[in-house]
Design an enzyme around this catalytic site. Structure first.
Site, short mmCIF file in Angstrom:
data_model
loop_
_atom_site.label_atom_id
_atom_site.label_comp_id
_atom_site.label_asym_id
_atom_site.label_seq_id
_atom_site.Cartn_x
_atom_site.Cartn_y
_atom_site.Cartn_z
N SER A 272 61.32 45.82 24.71
CA SER A 272 61.13 44.40 24.46
C SER A 272 62.42 43.61 24.74
O SER A 272 62.95 43.71 25.82
CB SER A 272 60.61 44.22 23.03
OG SER A 272 59.86 43.05 22.96
N LYS A 276 64.95 43.65 28.13
CA LYS A 276 65.52 42.56 28.94
C LYS A 276 67.02 42.82 29.11
O LYS A 276 67.58 42.69 30.20
CB LYS A 276 65.31 41.21 28.25
CG LYS A 276 63.87 40.86 27.85
CD LYS A 276 63.79 39.49 27.18
CE LYS A 276 62.72 39.31 26.11
NZ LYS A 276 61.35 39.34 26.48
N TRP A 363 50.99 39.63 25.63
CA TRP A 363 52.11 38.69 25.48
C TRP A 363 53.23 39.03 26.47
O TRP A 363 53.92 38.15 26.97
CB TRP A 363 52.60 38.78 24.03
CG TRP A 363 53.71 37.89 23.57
CD1 TRP A 363 54.91 38.30 23.06
CD2 TRP A 363 53.73 36.46 23.53
NE1 TRP A 363 55.66 37.22 22.71
CE2 TRP A 363 54.97 36.07 22.98
CE3 TRP A 363 52.82 35.47 23.91
CZ2 TRP A 363 55.33 34.73 22.80
CZ3 TRP A 363 53.18 34.13 23.73
CH2 TRP A 363 54.42 33.79 23.18
N HIS A 414 52.26 46.85 21.61
CA HIS A 414 53.68 46.66 21.89
C HIS A 414 54.53 47.63 21.07
O HIS A 414 54.70 47.42 19.86
CB HIS A 414 53.99 45.21 21.50
CG HIS A 414 55.35 44.73 21.87
ND1 HIS A 414 55.79 44.64 23.17
CD2 HIS A 414 56.37 44.27 21.10
CE1 HIS A 414 57.01 44.15 23.19
NE2 HIS A 414 57.39 43.92 21.94
#
Ligand code: GTR
Length: 437
Positions: A272, A276, A363, A414
């Site tokens: 998550s 990044k 998402w 997730h």
């Protein structure tokens, strides 16, 4: 002791009711908290049919409109152009390495004597201040040679030995109550499997580098070059993601000083927001041998121009400290972005990169993550690798595809699950040369 219906005294019943009430209230509270802080926005697009028409910038056409046809043209020109755009418009300028680093290492046997646990404190000196970070490493005991190592932000819970699945992890500066997501972190078993496969695994605690908090993120690495009390930041001053990427590079510095590790075999991994940071670290630091992004979504592996799931406006509104201020110009104007995230993947080329998605994690836009991999493939091929290995469509669930670019979409939600880890290990075995293990 098991309680049967007949055993229940009034007191037990009222305690159970109270517990039930408290639990329900807690779940509701946590749910609301997560909805606001972590979850989807009500206005998020989750339908493929509502993806607007969009045009992706071609990584192999330079700013002057000329096509990039050779590895040299990429390496000595086009790559720099793209890196500059990401630095100016998305993540902010890269941070300079520290002027000096002091490391203090404590080590002991762990996991029933099968492993060594190292606790490393790194203290950094910059132009205008100091900051520190803790790196916690598990490595197999009696390993034959210098180890390849997985490293990332909050890869496991450093507060337990052996690390507990679903243990305490801090998000937004607050500890998440245990049990919220039992699969958020690999448990002791997965860590053991990683070690048995001949890798070390290391977690970075980033609070001293840049806390995940819009009010305090400037304290730490962003202070030692860009003083936190400076009046007004420039629009391309870096945000927390840049600081976390910097932290991953500092771990590489450490591995280079410890003979137990092979600093040419460091694999950045992150789930998550930490995915990044892993991708941006891979773009910044060519010493990283490979990068794994697990469900990094918006501002990570997912294409922004699809406007699917989390958008640039959502992420800038909720997490104003993650990116540079210039990125806000693209709130609800993704079509104006001069780059998209497939070009972030391309900045890692020709080094191996793996993108993991989860089916229900809309998402983070699983399809947008796959399309990033697909659209980075031409750069990987230009540089002489097999890239996605000829894959053109999203694979069936739970199936790893690709070569130098790996990809899977896992069933479920997730999280960085044990299955994700197993697929990453298999891929790492393929792309990280065996001789080093
Ligand atoms: C969400 C955020 C995502 C992702 C996620 C996480 O709230 O919108 O971009 O980073 O947090 O880190 O778990």
């Amino acid at each position: 002791m098991a309680i049967s219906g007949n055993d229940l005294s009034l007191r037990t019943i009222s305690t159970l009711h109270t517990n039930h009430f408290l639990r329900t209230a807690m779940v509701l509270f946590v749910g609301l908290f997560m909805l606001f802080e972590e979850g989807d926005a009500a206005d998020a697009n989750k339908e493929e049919s509502k993806v607007p028409p969009y045009t992706l910038p071609d990584p192999l056409v330079n700013n002057a409109g000329q096509s990039v046809n050779t590895p040299e043209q990429w390496t000595n020109g086009r790559r720099d152009e793209l890196f500059q755009i990401f630095s100016d418009q998305v993540y902010g300028k890269s941070l300079a390495p520290p002027k000096a680093t002091k490391s203090t290492v404590h080590q002991r046997d762990a996991i029933g004597g099968k492993a060594i646990r190292k606790e490393v404190r790194l203290e950094f000196e910059g132009e205008t201040g100091q900051c520190l970070m803790d790196l916690t490493i598990y490595q197999p005991k009696n390993a034959a040679g210098p180890l390849p190592v997985f490293v990332g932000i909050h890869v496991f819970d450093k507060n337990h030995e052996p690390p507990l699945p679903g243990g305490r992890i801090v998000k937004e500066g607050k500890p998440i109550p245990e049990g919220i997501d039992p699969k958020l972190l690999p448990g002791a078993e997965t860590i053991q499997r990683i070690l048995e496969r001949g890798y070390a695994v290391a977690t970075i605690e980033p609070d001293g580098i840049s806390a995940d908090d819009a009010n305090t993120f400037l304290k730490g690495a962003l202070t030692i070059d860009w003083p936190a009390d400076k009046k007004g930041r420039t629009p391309n001053d870096p945000g927390a993601l840049s600081a976390w990427a910097w932290a991953i590079s500092r771990a590489v510095d450490y591995f280079a000083t410890d003979k137990d590790f092979d600093a040419t075999k460091v694999i950045a991994i992150g789930h998550s927001r930490r995915g990044k940071a892993a991708l941006w670290a891979g773009a910044n630091d060519a010493r990283l041998a490979a990068v794994i992004s697990n469900e990094s979504g918006c501002g990570g592996a997912a294409l922004s121009k699809r406007i699917f799931g989390e958008t640039v406006a959502h992420i800038n509104d909720r997490f104003p400290h993650w990116f540079c201020e210039n990125f806000r110009q693209y709130n609800n104007q993704e079509e104006k972005l001069p780059v998209d995230q497939h070009e972030l993947i391309a900045l890692i080329a020709p080094r191996p990169v793996y993108i993991g998605s989860a089916e229900q994690d809309l998402w983070a836009d699983p399809k947008g993550e796959f399309l990033s991999a697909l659209n980075a493939d031409p750069v990987y091929r230009l540089l002489g690798t097999r890239g996605l290995g000829g894959v053109k469509e999203m694979p069936p669930l739970n199936t790893s595809v690709g070569e130098t670019i790996g990809y899977h979409v896992r069933s479920g939600e997730h999280s960085l699950s044990d299955l994700d880890w197993m697929l990453y290990l298999d891929w790492a075995d393929r792309v990280i040369p065996k001789s080093a293990k």
